[in-house]
Design an enzyme around this catalytic site. Structure first.
Site, short mmCIF file in Angstrom:
data_model
loop_
_atom_site.label_atom_id
_atom_site.label_comp_id
_atom_site.label_asym_id
_atom_site.label_seq_id
_atom_site.Cartn_x
_atom_site.Cartn_y
_atom_site.Cartn_z
N ASP A 227 4.99 24.78 -44.83
CA ASP A 227 6.08 23.71 -45.12
C ASP A 227 6.38 23.59 -46.59
O ASP A 227 5.29 23.40 -47.08
CB ASP A 227 5.62 22.47 -44.29
CG ASP A 227 6.55 21.46 -44.38
OD1 ASP A 227 7.75 21.60 -43.39
OD2 ASP A 227 6.40 20.29 -44.75
N GLU A 289 -9.82 37.84 -45.88
CA GLU A 289 -11.07 37.83 -45.30
C GLU A 289 -11.02 38.07 -43.89
O GLU A 289 -12.22 38.35 -43.40
CB GLU A 289 -11.70 36.42 -45.68
CG GLU A 289 -11.83 35.94 -47.18
CD GLU A 289 -12.40 34.41 -47.14
OE1 GLU A 289 -12.36 33.87 -46.29
OE2 GLU A 289 -12.27 34.07 -48.45
C1 NOJ Z 1 10.34 20.84 -43.59
C2 NOJ Z 1 10.27 20.59 -42.08
O1 NOJ Z 1 10.80 21.94 -41.45
C3 NOJ Z 1 10.64 19.46 -41.90
O2 NOJ Z 1 11.11 19.00 -40.45
C4 NOJ Z 1 10.25 18.24 -42.39
O3 NOJ Z 1 11.06 16.95 -42.30
C5 NOJ Z 1 9.80 18.53 -43.89
N1 NOJ Z 1 9.75 19.74 -44.34
C6 NOJ Z 1 8.81 17.58 -44.46
O4 NOJ Z 1 7.76 18.21 -44.11
#
Ligand code: NOJ
Length: 574
Positions: A227, A289
């Site tokens: 993310d 790993e």
């Molecule tokens: C991207 C994620 O896909 C989204 O759903 C989220 O709100 C933001 N990053 C923050 O984590």
């Protein structure tokens, strides 16, 4: 047309034995995004869960995908639907237990499906014990150094430390209150105030995440979706930033969830910092790993593809989402350009290109392609926005777009429900909305709830088969009855049947590992290429074009006569 075959795949057949290397399944895989909240609910609380996923995995095997990516199911107060993690090494009771996870993983592997989990390293939940410890600790303490605590500006520190804005709207800083009740330091959050950003300048943070990766790798996951991969490292000194083309707003006028970064706009202090790449090199070594070709896929809203490809150099991540492709309008020149640019950029670093049209953050593509006036990505659409999609046109274009996408070499991502042709749900009542974007902008931006509505399994029955109790955390529209999986399974022309056919033919003809060759002579409006023994034509123009001779493998719409209608794509074979 070719008969749709359900592929019987055994674990031995698809997943190489533990210890083997070199398979690099992620180069060609079709990966299906499960959004756990909205996939299938097993305990009747109206929120999907891990046992619900386990029950329905056979449907994904039958669809013909190679892997699933699960959006976060870890412990979380759910202020951003799980992208606010309070414990990275446990399952939130809403979704089940670690045992439920293990059972789901085992069942997926037995069906020949790989499993990727979501890792959220840019920020934690404010409920995370690391942040709670930081809040309880003194200014300048080690605990505070794991986040971005700063004194405010102004005479009494009453102004935020810089002018950054949250992607979800409003300032990117929140002021703390000291134990004595007096105003304290501020902390940075690029997203909601409940999502404080971690400080990746801290070696301690690096060490924690190595441990978290190993925790899930030891359990047997096949990889991670990372993310906000482009936001983890910030420019030294956290300087002010006023992007010119956005009229001074980081998020206000942006058309994507997270602002595009392009070479033409250097200097953003929070996105695509060079320092971030060292983290992925470190994680690459952690994954190495382990046996079995584990993979990292970065969520990096970075363009153009030449810059994005830097995230998948041979010692960094294996994949990164191609959002430039997702954002490409239904236009033949733009489509040709983004495909060519992506393949050149990713080939240049020895990585597969990825392709994606929908996910849980963007307007579902059958709706997006039906919006004639542009699409307010990330802002969402709702009852009060002027955007009204042409549904039939949008779905027809979406089917054609997927028919093109699944013929491209590389790896493709599907978002749950797109195989049913589900549109964005526009008319959710205000009272049902849950996206922090909606709250942080005082209802000015609808956000992403419309693509997150629980999906239909059956035309009849409580909540269209999503939950036996009939509950659903977001209300489902009545049109779900006509788009449910059981209905579409029985219809040869349904979107589900098209997806099954596309995936079976893609695998049969090894298109994921193929090579694209552009074809000339079909006119400017027709995107034409060859991959292996398949010739793909997509008519993005306003008039039908003559169909060449050849055997039709499949088409996104029924073909009538010897013309390729507009907004239709076809695969031929020799
Ligand atoms: C991207 C994620 O896909 C989204 O759903 C989220 O709100 C933001 N990053 C923050 O984590």
């Amino acid at each position: 047309m070719t008969e749709i075959q359900t592929r019987a795949r055994t674990a031995e057949g698809l997943l190489p034995a533990s210890g083997s290397t070199g398979h690099e399944w992620w180069r060609t895989a079709v990966i299906y995004q499960v959004y756990p909240r909205s996939f299938a609910d097993s305990n009747g609380d109206g929120v999907g869960d891990l046992p619900g996923i386990t029950t329905h995995l056979p449907a994904l095997q039958e669809l013909g995908v190679d892997a699933v990516w699960l959006s976060p199911f870890m412990t979380s107060p759910q202020r951003d639907a799980g992208y606010d993690v309070a414990d990275y090494c446990d399952v939130d009771p809403l979704f089940g237990t670690l045992d439920d996870f293990d059972r789901m993983l085992e069942a997926a592997h037995a069906l020949g499906l790989r499993v990727i989990v979501d890792l959220v390293p840019n920020h934690t939940s404010s409920d995370h014990r690391w942040f709670q410890e930081a809040l309880a600790s003194a200014e300048g303490s080690e605990a505070r150094s794991h986040y971005w605590f700063r004194d405010g500006k102004g005479e009494n520190g009453e102004l935020p430390p810089n002018n950054w804005e949250s992607v979800f709207g409003g300032p990117a800083w929140t002021r703390t209150t000291n134990a004595a009740g007096t105003p304290g330091q501020w902390y940075l959050h690029l997203f909601d105030s409940s999502q404080p950003d971690l400080n990746w300048e801290s070696p301690w943070v690096w060490e924690q995440f190595r441990g978290i990766l190993r925790f899930w790798l030891d359990r047997g996951v096949d990889g991670f979706r990372i993310d906000v991969a482009h936001g983890m490292v910030k420019a030294k000194g956290l300087p002010d930033y006023t992007p010119e083309q956005r009229g001074g707003s980081l998020s206000g006028a942006s058309v994507t969830l997270e602002p595009d970064i392009s070479d033409e706009e250097p200097g953003s202090p929070m996105w695509a910092q060079e320092g971030g790449h060292a983290i992925f090199r470190d994680w690459h070594k952690v994954l190495a790993e382990y046996d079995g070709d584990r993979a990292l896929c970065g969520e990096a809203w970075v363009s153009p593809p030449s810059k994005l490809a830097r995230y998948v150099r041979s010692d960094e991540m294996q994949q990164t989402f191609n959002f430039t492709y997702l954002e490409t309008p239904w236009n033949p020149d733009a489509l040709r350009d983004v495909i060519a640019e992506s393949l050149a950029a990713f080939n240049g670093v020895g990585a597969p290109s990825t392709w994606v049209l929908s996910n849980h953050d963007v307007i579902r593509h059958p709706t997006r392609f039906g919006l004639m006036d542009g699409s307010p990505q990330g802002h969402g659409i709702g009852p009060k926005t002027p955007y009204r999609p042409n549904k039939a046109l949008g779905l027809q274009r979406a089917r054609a777009a997927t028919t093109v996408m699944l013929a491209l070499p590389g790896s493709a991502y599907l978002y749950q429900g797109e195989e049913l042709g589900l549109p964005e749900v526009i008319d959710l009542p205000d009272s049902a909305r849950q996206d922090p974007t909606w709250f942080r902008t005082g209802g000015e931006r609808y956000g992403r709830d419309g693509c997150r509505v629980p999906i239909p399994w059956t035309a009849s029955g409580p909540s269209y088969g999503f939950s036996d109790s009939g509950k659903s955390w977001l209300p489902q529209p009545s049109e779900w009855a006509t788009m449910a999986r059981d209905v579409e399974s029985d219809e040869p022309d349904s979107t589900l049947s098209l997806y099954k056919l596309l995936l079976a033919e893609r695998e049969e003809r090894s298109l994921g590992g193929g090579t694209l060759e552009w074809l000339e002579g079909y006119g400017d409006d027709v995107v034409a290429f060859r991959n292996g023994d398949v010739t793909v034509l997509a008519n993005l123009g306003r008039a039908s074009v003559p169909l060449p001779a050849g055997e039709v493998v499949l088409s996104s719409e029924q073909l009538d006569g010897d013309e390729l209608p507009t907004d239709t794509a076809v695969w031929f074979s020799d």
